[in-house]
Design a protein around this motif. Sequence first.
Motif, PDB file in Angstrom:
ATOM      1  N   ALA A  41       9.967   4.348   3.303  1.00 27.65           N
ATOM      2  CA  ALA A  41      10.786   5.514   2.937  1.00 27.65           C
ATOM      3  C   ALA A  41      11.143   6.328   4.183  1.00 27.65           C
ATOM      4  O   ALA A  41      12.305   6.692   4.381  1.00 27.65           O
ATOM      5  CB  ALA A  41      10.053   6.376   1.914  1.00 27.65           C
ATOM      6  N   LYS A  42      10.145   6.631   5.014  1.00 24.56           N
ATOM      7  CA  LYS A  42      10.392   7.405   6.243  1.00 24.56           C
ATOM      8  C   LYS A  42      11.330   6.658   7.186  1.00 24.56           C
ATOM      9  O   LYS A  42      12.151   7.269   7.858  1.00 24.56           O
ATOM     10  CB  LYS A  42       9.077   7.700   6.968  1.00 24.56           C
TER      11      LYS A  42
ATOM     12  N   PHE B 266      14.948   2.013   2.375  1.00 23.64           N
ATOM     13  CA  PHE B 266      15.604   2.117   1.083  1.00 23.64           C
ATOM     14  C   PHE B 266      16.053   3.558   0.874  1.00 23.64           C
ATOM     15  O   PHE B 266      15.555   4.473   1.513  1.00 23.64           O
ATOM     16  CB  PHE B 266      14.726   1.622  -0.079  1.00 23.64           C
ATOM     17  N   PHE B 267      17.041   3.722  -0.018  1.00 26.70           N
ATOM     18  CA  PHE B 267      17.620   5.042  -0.265  1.00 26.70           C
ATOM     19  C   PHE B 267      16.570   5.964  -0.892  1.00 26.70           C
ATOM     20  O   PHE B 267      15.593   5.503  -1.487  1.00 26.70           O
ATOM     21  CB  PHE B 267      18.880   4.931  -1.121  1.00 26.70           C
TER      22      PHE B 267
ATOM     23  N   ASP C 206      14.498  -4.719  12.184  1.00 26.09           N
ATOM     24  CA  ASP C 206      15.470  -5.731  11.766  1.00 26.09           C
ATOM     25  C   ASP C 206      15.718  -5.658  10.258  1.00 26.09           C
ATOM     26  O   ASP C 206      16.856  -5.804   9.802  1.00 26.09           O
ATOM     27  CB  ASP C 206      15.007  -7.132  12.164  1.00 26.09           C
ATOM     28  N   VAL C 207      14.665  -5.431   9.490  1.00 26.40           N
ATOM     29  CA  VAL C 207      14.822  -5.293   8.041  1.00 26.40           C
ATOM     30  C   VAL C 207      15.693  -4.075   7.744  1.00 26.40           C
ATOM     31  O   VAL C 207      16.617  -4.139   6.925  1.00 26.40           O
ATOM     32  CB  VAL C 207      13.449  -5.179   7.331  1.00 26.40           C
ATOM     33  N   LYS C 208      15.420  -2.973   8.440  1.00 30.64           N
ATOM     34  CA  LYS C 208      16.208  -1.753   8.246  1.00 30.64           C
ATOM     35  C   LYS C 208      17.682  -2.014   8.561  1.00 30.64           C
ATOM     36  O   LYS C 208      18.570  -1.628   7.797  1.00 30.64           O
ATOM     37  CB  LYS C 208      15.675  -0.630   9.132  1.00 30.64           C
TER      38      LYS C 208
ATOM     39  N   THR D 283       0.847  -1.197   0.000  1.00 32.61           N
ATOM     40  CA  THR D 283       0.000   0.000   0.000  1.00 32.61           C
ATOM     41  C   THR D 283       0.883   1.248   0.000  1.00 32.61           C
ATOM     42  O   THR D 283       2.083   1.173   0.287  1.00 32.61           O
ATOM     43  CB  THR D 283      -0.908   0.049   1.251  1.00 32.61           C
ATOM     44  N   LYS D 284       0.264   2.382  -0.278  1.00 31.08           N
ATOM     45  CA  LYS D 284       0.986   3.656  -0.226  1.00 31.08           C
ATOM     46  C   LYS D 284       1.553   3.882   1.168  1.00 31.08           C
ATOM     47  O   LYS D 284       2.685   4.341   1.324  1.00 31.08           O
ATOM     48  CB  LYS D 284       0.055   4.819  -0.606  1.00 31.08           C
ATOM     49  N   THR D 285       0.757   3.558   2.173  1.00 29.92           N
ATOM     50  CA  THR D 285       1.211   3.733   3.559  1.00 29.92           C
ATOM     51  C   THR D 285       2.453   2.895   3.832  1.00 29.92           C
ATOM     52  O   THR D 285       3.405   3.374   4.453  1.00 29.92           O
ATOM     53  CB  THR D 285       0.082   3.354   4.548  1.00 29.92           C
ATOM     54  N   MET D 286       2.441   1.638   3.373  1.00 28.83           N
ATOM     55  CA  MET D 286       3.608   0.769   3.574  1.00 28.83           C
ATOM     56  C   MET D 286       4.847   1.390   2.930  1.00 28.83           C
ATOM     57  O   MET D 286       5.896   1.495   3.558  1.00 28.83           O
ATOM     58  CB  MET D 286       3.367  -0.617   2.973  1.00 28.83           C
TER      59      MET D 286
END
Length: 192
Positions: A61-62, A66-67, A96-98, A53-56
């Motif tokens: 991004a926030k 990802f860059f 953890d993903v970050k 979704t856009k929110t995801m």
Amino acid sequence: MKNMDEIIEEMNLEASLSLGEIPDLNLYMDQVIQLFEKKFSGTKRTDDEKVLTKTMINNYAKGKLFFPIKNKKYSKDHLMLISMIYQMKGALSINDVKMTLEQLNSRMIDGDFDLSRLYSSQLHLTELNRERFKESVQGHGEEVSKEVSKLNDQDEEYLEQLLMVAAMSEMSNFYRRAAERIVDEIAENNKG
């Protein structure tokens, strides 16, 4: 219980975003969502569920998973990263993903990394994992059937389902915990 081959077939394990399916053109967010929805819709548990979704995407991004994007468009590299995030987020926390992707994102910003080669390796490993998974599930099914037959209970189907859920949940937890240990190692290495 359904035949395990039927269950595996319903899971749509072949769903992945190949390099050839990722356009060379930069995409707007709605186009990214459409691409992921089209590719991964068969993996959803219910029709109401959203793949992306856009929110995801905004949260990724926030959260700097990802860059930064340019001109509200997502590059081929962004799509590969979003695909990797999509696969990891089912088992790992967003933090953890970050942590896992932080060093990779830094290298992408510096421009000294060819993400398509890494992504190709990940896709190859995914193919191998599918086969290992199918074999593993079949093995669990056989072991569960043996255990249930020892119980001499009239509700064998339910007991098989219960033990399969327990066995698969346990294996999932083992893999998640191992992945978390590796994330902790990445975090420790980044401190030094």
